[in-house]
Design a protein around this motif. Structure first.
Motif, PDB file in Angstrom:
ATOM      1  N   GLU A  39      54.505-121.284  70.621  1.00  0.00           N
ATOM      2  CA  GLU A  39      54.003-122.639  70.849  1.00  0.00           C
ATOM      3  C   GLU A  39      55.022-123.636  70.303  1.00  0.00           C
ATOM      4  O   GLU A  39      55.509-123.482  69.178  1.00  0.00           O
ATOM      5  N   PHE A  40      55.324-124.678  71.095  1.00  0.00           N
ATOM      6  CA  PHE A  40      56.346-125.649  70.734  1.00  0.00           C
ATOM      7  C   PHE A  40      55.729-127.044  70.639  1.00  0.00           C
ATOM      8  O   PHE A  40      54.921-127.426  71.485  1.00  0.00           O
ATOM      9  N   ALA A  41      56.123-127.810  69.637  1.00  0.00           N
ATOM     10  CA  ALA A  41      55.665-129.192  69.518  1.00  0.00           C
ATOM     11  C   ALA A  41      56.711-129.997  68.761  1.00  0.00           C
ATOM     12  O   ALA A  41      57.356-129.491  67.845  1.00  0.00           O
ATOM     13  N   GLY A  42      56.861-131.269  69.151  1.00  0.00           N
ATOM     14  CA  GLY A  42      57.809-132.143  68.461  1.00  0.00           C
ATOM     15  C   GLY A  42      57.428-133.592  68.640  1.00  0.00           C
ATOM     16  O   GLY A  42      56.791-133.957  69.631  1.00  0.00           O
ATOM     17  N   GLN A  43      57.806-134.407  67.676  1.00  0.00           N
ATOM     18  CA  GLN A  43      57.519-135.833  67.767  1.00  0.00           C
ATOM     19  C   GLN A  43      58.559-136.623  66.988  1.00  0.00           C
ATOM     20  O   GLN A  43      59.035-136.187  65.939  1.00  0.00           O
ATOM     21  N   SER A  44      58.897-137.785  67.533  1.00  0.00           N
ATOM     22  CA  SER A  44      59.859-138.674  66.895  1.00  0.00           C
ATOM     23  C   SER A  44      59.160-139.974  66.519  1.00  0.00           C
ATOM     24  O   SER A  44      58.441-140.556  67.321  1.00  0.00           O
ATOM     25  N   ASP A 340      61.411-144.606  56.683  1.00  0.00           N
ATOM     26  CA  ASP A 340      62.610-144.306  57.447  1.00  0.00           C
ATOM     27  C   ASP A 340      62.197-143.649  58.748  1.00  0.00           C
ATOM     28  O   ASP A 340      61.064-143.207  58.911  1.00  0.00           O
ATOM     29  N   ASP A 341      63.118-143.614  59.696  1.00  0.00           N
ATOM     30  CA  ASP A 341      62.864-142.863  60.916  1.00  0.00           C
ATOM     31  C   ASP A 341      62.723-141.380  60.562  1.00  0.00           C
ATOM     32  O   ASP A 341      63.431-140.866  59.708  1.00  0.00           O
ATOM     33  N   LYS A 342      61.805-140.721  61.244  1.00  0.00           N
ATOM     34  CA  LYS A 342      61.600-139.306  60.960  1.00  0.00           C
ATOM     35  C   LYS A 342      61.133-138.582  62.212  1.00  0.00           C
ATOM     36  O   LYS A 342      60.368-139.113  63.013  1.00  0.00           O
ATOM     37  N   SER A 343      61.624-137.362  62.392  1.00  0.00           N
ATOM     38  CA  SER A 343      61.250-136.535  63.529  1.00  0.00           C
ATOM     39  C   SER A 343      61.016-135.112  63.055  1.00  0.00           C
ATOM     40  O   SER A 343      61.610-134.660  62.070  1.00  0.00           O
ATOM     41  N   LEU A 344      60.150-134.406  63.790  1.00  0.00           N
ATOM     42  CA  LEU A 344      59.767-133.064  63.383  1.00  0.00           C
ATOM     43  C   LEU A 344      59.528-132.204  64.619  1.00  0.00           C
ATOM     44  O   LEU A 344      58.887-132.641  65.575  1.00  0.00           O
ATOM     45  N   ILE A 345      60.064-130.988  64.608  1.00  0.00           N
ATOM     46  CA  ILE A 345      59.816-129.999  65.649  1.00  0.00           C
ATOM     47  C   ILE A 345      59.297-128.729  64.976  1.00  0.00           C
ATOM     48  O   ILE A 345      59.856-128.270  63.978  1.00  0.00           O
ATOM     49  N   ILE A 346      58.197-128.191  65.515  1.00  0.00           N
ATOM     50  CA  ILE A 346      57.613-126.959  64.995  1.00  0.00           C
ATOM     51  C   ILE A 346      57.537-125.935  66.129  1.00  0.00           C
ATOM     52  O   ILE A 346      57.100-126.253  67.246  1.00  0.00           O
ATOM     53  N   VAL A 347      57.972-124.707  65.838  1.00  0.00           N
ATOM     54  CA  VAL A 347      57.796-123.600  66.766  1.00  0.00           C
ATOM     55  C   VAL A 347      56.966-122.546  66.044  1.00  0.00           C
ATOM     56  O   VAL A 347      57.328-122.103  64.942  1.00  0.00           O
ATOM     57  N   LYS A 348      55.845-122.138  66.647  1.00  0.00           N
ATOM     58  CA  LYS A 348      54.983-121.132  66.048  1.00  0.00           C
ATOM     59  C   LYS A 348      55.070-119.837  66.837  1.00  0.00           C
ATOM     60  O   LYS A 348      54.928-119.832  68.067  1.00  0.00           O
ATOM     61  N   GLY A 349      55.295-118.739  66.135  1.00  0.00           N
ATOM     62  CA  GLY A 349      55.250-117.437  66.757  1.00  0.00           C
ATOM     63  C   GLY A 349      53.818-116.942  66.806  1.00  0.00           C
ATOM     64  O   GLY A 349      53.193-116.712  65.772  1.00  0.00           O
ATOM     65  N   LEU A 350      53.246-116.816  67.992  1.00  0.00           N
ATOM     66  CA  LEU A 350      51.834-116.470  68.141  1.00  0.00           C
ATOM     67  C   LEU A 350      51.609-114.985  67.860  1.00  0.00           C
ATOM     68  O   LEU A 350      52.440-114.137  68.225  1.00  0.00           O
TER      69      LEU A 350
END
Length: 355
Positions: A39-44, A340-350
Motif C-alpha cells: 500500500e502506497f500513500a504520500g502527501q506534501s 516548515d514545508d514537509k512531505s511524507l511517503i509511506i509504503v506498507k508491506g501487507l
C-alpha cells in the motif's frame, strides 16, 4: 511577521495563482493506492507563504479565493507516486511503482517555481524512461541536472535561500522504482534519508544513502560534484518504508544535545550505504540478511522524536494513508518542529491477512 497585501498586489497575485497553479491540476501533491502486496500513500504540505523583501505574505486566502484544489500549495516540497501500468502501452502489465519526494531550499515563489520546473522535467523523463527500459538508473539525475543549467533555472537556484551555503541550494530529494514482485525499492538519492520499520522487531532503522548533489545546481566541473549512485532496500510483509523531507524530522532545538520529545521502544538502527563507485552494481539493504556488525545506533534527538510520533501508528499496523495524515497533523501541532514545508511517503508491506 505576516504583512497584508496592497490592493494591486492582491490583484496581481490572484491572477498569478489562478494562471500558474492550473498547470498542477493534473499533478496531485498527494496520492494513495494499493498494488499487489503493498500500500502506497504520500502527501506534501507547504507553508503557503511568499517572501518578498523582508515581508512575508500569507497566500492561503488567495488560494481559497481562486478555488485552487486542496492538494495544491505554494512551496518547495512535492511528492510523486504513480503506478507504472497506466504509463505503458505494452500488452504485458507491469508490477512497478514510481516514488519521488523533494524539497527545495526556500519557500514561496522561487522554491515553487524551481520545484515545479524539476517536477515537470522529472515526470517527463520518467515517462520516457519507463516506456523504454522500465529500470531505475543513476544517470536519470545527471540528465536532469543537464536540463536545469539554463539561465532562468540557475537564477531560481541562486535565489533559493542565498544565506545558506552554496551546496544546500537547489532541491534535495529521492526518487525510486518499487518492484512489487520482489519488494525491492531501487532508488537514487540527492540528499534525503530512508526510514525502515520492522514490525517483527518493533524497531526503526535510519538508512543513509550515498547521496549525490542537490538538483539544479551542480555540474561535472563544480568542486562538490559527485556522481549519483543507485541503492536498494527490500521491504518485507508487515514492515514499513518511510520517506520524509527534513521538515518532518528537524526541530527548533536550541541545544545540540537537547532531549528528544520521546523515543521509540528500541534503539534506532543506523546503516550507511557504502560508497559505490561501480555504476553497474547496486548497494543493497535487506534487514533480514544484513550483517548486524554494520548496523549501529542512531542518537540524533530529532530522529528519535520523529520515530516516536510514527511508532503508535506503525505498531498498530494501520494503513499507509492514515499514517501520513496522523503523523503530519501531529508534527504540525508541535511547536518543537519547524514551521516548515514537509512531505511524507509511506509504503506498507501487507501481510497475508490484509491481502
Amino acid at each position: 511577521m505576516e504583512t497584508k497585501l496592497h490592493p494591486m498586489e492582491k490583484v496581481f497575485l490572484t491572477q498569478f495563482l489562478r494562471d500558474y497553479l492550473n498547470r498542477f491540476n493534473a499533478y496531485k501533491m498527494s496520492f494513495g493506492f494499493r498494488k499487489g502486496a503493498f500500500e502506497f500513500a504520500g502527501q506534501s504540505r507547504n507553508t503557503n507563504t511568499a517572501h518578498l523583501g523582508d515581508s512575508e505574505y500569507d497566500l492561503e486566502p488567495l488560494l481559497e479565493a481562486c478555488k485552487i484544489p486542496d492538494h495544491v500549495s505554494i512551496g518547495g516540497d512535492f511528492v510523486v507516486g504513480f503506478d507504472y501500468e497506466p504509463l505503458t502501452e505494452t500488452s504485458s502489465p507491469t508490477r512497478e511503482v514510481g516514488l519521488s519526494i523533494f524539497d527545495t531550499a526556500n519557500h514561496g515563489y522561487e522554491a515553487f517555481f524551481l520545484a515545479g520546473h524539476i517536477r515537470g522535467l522529472l515526470l517527463n523523463i520518467l515517462d520516457a524512461h519507463i516506456r523504454d527500459r522500465r529500470k531505475i538508473e543513476n544517470h536519470i539525475f545527471t540528465e536532469l541536472n543537464e536540463l536545469l543549467k539554463g539561465p532562468v533555472t540557475q537564477e531560481l537556484v541562486r535565489s533559493t535561500n542565498p544565506s545558506r551555503a552554496t551546496r544546500t541550494r537547489g532541491a534535495v530529494g529521492l526518487h525510486g522504482q518499487f518492484h512489487v514482485d520482489t519488494g525491492a525499492f531501487n532508488f537514487v538519492c540527492t540528499g534525503l534519508p530512508v526510514f525502515y520499520y520492522s514490525s517483527q522487531r518493533n524497531r526503526f532503522y535510519y538508512l543513509e544513502p550515498n547521496s549525490g548533489p542537490p538538483l539544479g545546481y551542480f555540474s561535472h566541473t563544480d568542486e562538490f560534484y559527485k556522481p549519483y549512485v543507485p541503492h536498494n532496500v527490500r521491504l518485507h510483509a508487515g514492515d514499513y518504508l518511510i520517506l520524509a523531507t527534513d521538515g518532518c524530522f528537524e526541530s527548533e532545538c536550541l541545544e545540540d544535545f537537547c532531549p528528544a520529545l520521546g523515543s521509540p521502544d528500541h534503539p534506532i538502527g543506523y546503516y550507511r550505504y557504502e560508497d559505490n563507485a561501480d555504476m553497474n552494481s547496486i548497494t543493497q539493504f535487506d534487514l533480514y540478511q544484513a550483517d548486524e556488525n554494520l548496523i549501529s545506533e542512531q542518537s540524533d534527538p530529532d530522529i528519535h522524536s520523529f520515530c516516536h510520533f510514527l511508532q503508535p501508528y506503525v505498531k498498530a499496523g494501520i494503513g499507509a494513508h492514515l499514517i501520513v495524515e496522523h503523523v503530519l497533523n501531529a508534527i504540525k501541532e508541535m511547536p518543537y518542529f519547524h514551521f516548515d514545508d514537509k512531505s511524507l511517503i509511506i509504503v506498507k508491506g501487507l501481510t497475508d491477512e490484509e491481502m
